[in-house]
Design an enzyme around this catalytic site. Structure first.
Site, PDB file in Angstrom:
ATOM      1  CG  LEU A  85      15.147-116.497   0.557  1.00  0.00           C
ATOM      2  CD1 LEU A  85      15.683-116.872  -0.813  1.00  0.00           C
ATOM      3  CD2 LEU A  85      14.920-115.000   0.626  1.00  0.00           C
ATOM      4  N   GLY A  86      11.874-119.034   2.735  1.00  0.00           N
ATOM      5  CA  GLY A  86      10.592-119.723   2.802  1.00  0.00           C
ATOM      6  C   GLY A  86      10.790-121.217   2.761  1.00  0.00           C
ATOM      7  N   GLY A 126      10.431-124.473   0.662  1.00  0.00           N
ATOM      8  CA  GLY A 126      10.229-124.968  -0.691  1.00  0.00           C
ATOM      9  C   GLY A 126       9.472-126.268  -0.627  1.00  0.00           C
ATOM     10  N   GLY A 127       9.290-126.892  -1.779  1.00  0.00           N
ATOM     11  CA  GLY A 127       8.560-128.148  -1.848  1.00  0.00           C
ATOM     12  C   GLY A 127       9.104-129.172  -0.865  1.00  0.00           C
ATOM     13  CG  PHE A 128      10.618-132.056  -1.773  1.00  0.00           C
ATOM     14  CD1 PHE A 128       9.892-133.116  -1.283  1.00  0.00           C
ATOM     15  CD2 PHE A 128      10.374-131.604  -3.054  1.00  0.00           C
ATOM     16  CE1 PHE A 128       8.936-133.731  -2.057  1.00  0.00           C
ATOM     17  CE2 PHE A 128       9.426-132.220  -3.839  1.00  0.00           C
ATOM     18  CZ  PHE A 128       8.701-133.281  -3.341  1.00  0.00           C
ATOM     19  N   GLY A 129      12.040-128.607   1.302  1.00  0.00           N
ATOM     20  CA  GLY A 129      13.031-128.149   2.269  1.00  0.00           C
ATOM     21  C   GLY A 129      13.009-126.651   2.346  1.00  0.00           C
ATOM     22  CB  VAL A 167      14.259-121.544  -0.107  1.00  0.00           C
ATOM     23  CG1 VAL A 167      15.083-120.846  -1.177  1.00  0.00           C
ATOM     24  CG2 VAL A 167      13.533-122.733  -0.710  1.00  0.00           C
ATOM     25  CE  LYS A 192      14.068-127.935  -3.091  1.00  0.00           C
ATOM     26  NZ  LYS A 192      13.390-128.212  -4.341  1.00  0.00           N
ATOM     27  CG  ASP A 224       4.212-129.350  -7.302  1.00  0.00           C
ATOM     28  OD1 ASP A 224       2.967-129.208  -7.241  1.00  0.00           O
ATOM     29  OD2 ASP A 224       4.965-129.257  -6.319  1.00  0.00           O
TER      30      ASP A 224
END
Ligand SMILES: *[C@@H]1O[C@H](CO)[C@@H](O)[C@H](O)[C@H]1NC(C)=O
Ligand SMILES: *[C@@H]1O[C@H](CO)[C@@H](O)[C@H](O)[C@H]1NC(C)=O
Ligand SMILES: *[C@@H]1O[C@H](CO)[C@@H](O)[C@H](O)[C@H]1NC(C)=O
Ligand SMILES: *[C@@H]1O[C@H](CO)[C@@H](O)[C@H](O)[C@H]1NC(C)=O
Ligand SMILES: *[C@@H]1O[C@H](CO)[C@@H](O)[C@H](O)[C@H]1NC(C)=O
Length: 538
Positions: free
Chosen positions: A303-304, A306-309, A311, A326, A422
């Site tokens: 899906l894209g 994420g902040g740290f990994g 998704v 995630k 954030d």
């Protein structure tokens, strides 16, 4: 003579049998487990010690009558009566951390119990509502000699259960002599209702005062590290007829057709003394038991980022619920600590503005978090003309109002202050009705209301960070409000907070809008084709 001899022999055999049966008593009756090894406990049924050294009471299975059951006892029996002639019942106290993981609230069963019993052998007990302790035949029998504190997540009206998430005190059976809906008291003595199957660690204290014949039971979520000043249950109760001289202490679990996982993460006990402190910062990891790898079909549909990994999209096989998974690599910047903060804060929060966490598990070096699936992704997909999508001003206004109410909840209305740290467009997700929802709590911090948060590092995203942050260490909640302001301008203007390719004075959105406002040209700061002007002049 022969009769006397045989009487003597019977008496002698009786004594022998008793000596043989007298259990091994622990030399000291105080113990502490910050994690468990197989040899620490006498396990039976579905109870196991996991590789992460948590005590897992269930195997995640279910079955009809007599159901699934599991028991775990401290290996030695403990002496509950003074060895003096008075045989007075001693005081005792215990403290433990538990987690109950169900697929969804009210879908699991049945919970677990802390028990004091004359023997660790419950081979004849039934699962389900009998918690692996009793059966239809002996429930309520005074010869059972069993003291129980149940943490029950199923309402059985025929057993006089008060609701589907309660703590009860039972003697010799599963009909509570005292029970209360799960709740705890905050520092200012405010009562907070909670659910036991919250998927996050909860601490419990059980204390019995032998001379005063008083029992107290207290619970609190792990984020409240200290014992609340107010108890959940405080009752006058005489345990001396129930407790024998030597008893075993432990936990018991039972279920039938409902599935839930139930873990004890740490446990300490003291007889006639202060219960040892638990090391809450190193609790063993536990798994929500969702089959997340399979659910994502091997991480196919990304899906894209994420902040740290990354998704991925997935479907939970048992319930068919769509989730966003995630995947956080252990080696990534987001350490285990941040990860645990994210789960324990998000898992307990239930607010329409917060993206719900369904569960998590660990797979090799990866940690997997399953969130509620947001079909439209994040709001920035709509702001910057990706795939021709756009939002009307009314839609944008509704989303912004929603996020504002969510921040108010996080900062002022929840049990603790949650500084998200954030807030930005890519963390504002849109549900099926295009409501804005706040996601990615990976950088968030929790602290008590009124406390002064200690900031140790500057976090956030460029363009959303309060400029004086590095100089004044502004409180994290005011920094969030600043970020929200930047988001607000971004949504109204329809451009990113920082666009490096632009001319110097137009690069930073907040500065640009500020200068437009100073020049009396604020209406220039609106997205093309929005018609804010008409709305504004109404
Ligand atoms: C007894 O106490 C000692 C220290 O006080 C501890 O090391 C030991 O593990 C305890 N034994 C049991 C069985 O709890
Ligand atoms: C447990 O109790 C049952 C019934 O009372 C008995 O048949 C069984 O042998 C006991 N098991 C152990 C391991 O003592
Ligand atoms: C556990 O309990 C069973 C049943 O009472 C007993 O037979 C066994 O010896 C116990 N094991 C340990 C390690 O104490
Ligand atoms: C309990 O009360 C004391 C004094 O009123 C207070 O300082 C303390 O913070 C309270 N503890 C908790 C856990 O609320
Ligand atoms: C139980 O709680 C009451 C009131 O909160 C307190 O006075 C009492 O000392 C407590 N007893 C035990 C055994 O903790």
């Amino acid at each position: 003579m022969a009769l006397q001899l045989s009487r003597f022999l019977i008496f002698f055999l009786y004594i022998l049998a008793h000596i043989a049966r007298s259990p091994a008593t622990s030399p000291n009756s105080t113990f502490l487990f910050n994690s468990f090894r197989q040899s620490d406990l006498n396990l039976s049924g579905s109870a196991t010690v996991t590789r992460t050294r948590a005590l897992q009471m269930t195997n995640g299975q279910h079955s009809m009558e007599p159901g699934i059951k599991g028991n775990a006892f401290f290996t030695a029996s403990l002496q509950f009566k003074k060895p003096t002639a008075s045989k007075r019942t001693k005081s005792f106290s215990t403290r433990f951390v538990f987690t109950i993981v169900s697929k969804a609230h009210q879908s699991g069963g049945h919970g677990f119990a802390f028990i004091v019993a004359p023997s660790p052998n419950f081979s004849n007990a039934m699962g389900g509502r009998f918690f692996g302790l009793f059966s239809i035949r002996n429930n309520g029998n005074t010869r059972n000699q069993i003291f129980v504190v149940e943490f029950d997540i199923v309402q059985q009206t025929n057993l006089h259960d008060i609701d589907e998430s309660h703590v009860g005190v039972d003697i010799n059976g599963v009909n509570p002599s005292a029970s209360e809906p799960a709740a705890y008291y905050t520092g200012n003595r405010k009562k907070e209702q909670g659910v036991l199957d919250s998927q996050t660690p909860i601490q419990a204290w059980i204390e019995y005062d032998g001379p005063m014949k008083q029992l107290n039971v207290t619970i609190a979520p792990l984020s409240h590290q200290l014992k609340p000043n107010c108890t959940l249950i405080s009752r006058s109760i005489d345990l001396s007829p129930v407790l024998l001289e030597h008893m075993y202490v432990g936990f018991s679990f039972g279920t039938q057709k409902l599935v839930s996982k139930c873990y004890i993460l740490a446990w300490s006990f003291a007889m006639d003394g202060k219960v040892p402190e638990l090391d809450l910062s190193h609790l063993p990891l536990y798994s929500s038991g969702l089959e997340l790898y399979g659910a994502t079909k091997g991480f196919k549909e990304e899906l894209g980022e994420g902040g740290f990994g990354s998704v991925y999209k997935g479907v939970l096989s048992r319930s068919g619920i769509e989730v966003a998974v995630k995947r956080v690599s252990h080696g990534s910047k987001q350490g285990m600590r941040e990860f645990v903060v994210e789960i324990s804060s998000l898992g307990r929060m239930r607010h329409r503005i917060v993206v719900q966490l369904h569960g998590w598990c660990r797979r090799g070096d990866d940690l997997l978090l399953a969130y509620e699936f947001m079909p439209y992704g994040s709001i920035d997909n709509f702001l910057f003309d990706v795939k021709g999508r756009s939002l009307s001003w009314e839609q944008r206004f509704k989303i912004l109002k929603g996020i504002a109410s969510g921040l108010l909840y996080l900062h002022e209305e929840w049990e603790q202050v949650v500084a998200h740290r954030d807030v930005k467009a890519s963390n504002v997700l849109l549900d099926g009705d295009l409501n804005g929802r706040l996601g990615d709590f990976g950088l968030s911090r929790l602290y008590e209301h009124g406390a002064n948060p200690k900031t140790t590092q500057i976090v956030g995203s460029f363009g959303y960070m309060v400029p004086e942050f590095s100089r004044t260490w502004k409180s994290s909640t005011s920094a969030n409000v600043y970020s929200y302001g930047a988001l607000l301008l971004e949504v109204a203007y329809g451009r990113r907070p920082i666009e490096p390719e632009r001319h110097c004075e137009e690069m930073v959105l907040v500065e640009l809008v500020h200068s437009l406002w100073k020049d009396g040209r604020i209406l220039d700061a609106m997205a093309k084709g929005l018609g804010i002007a008409t709305w504004w002049r109404k």
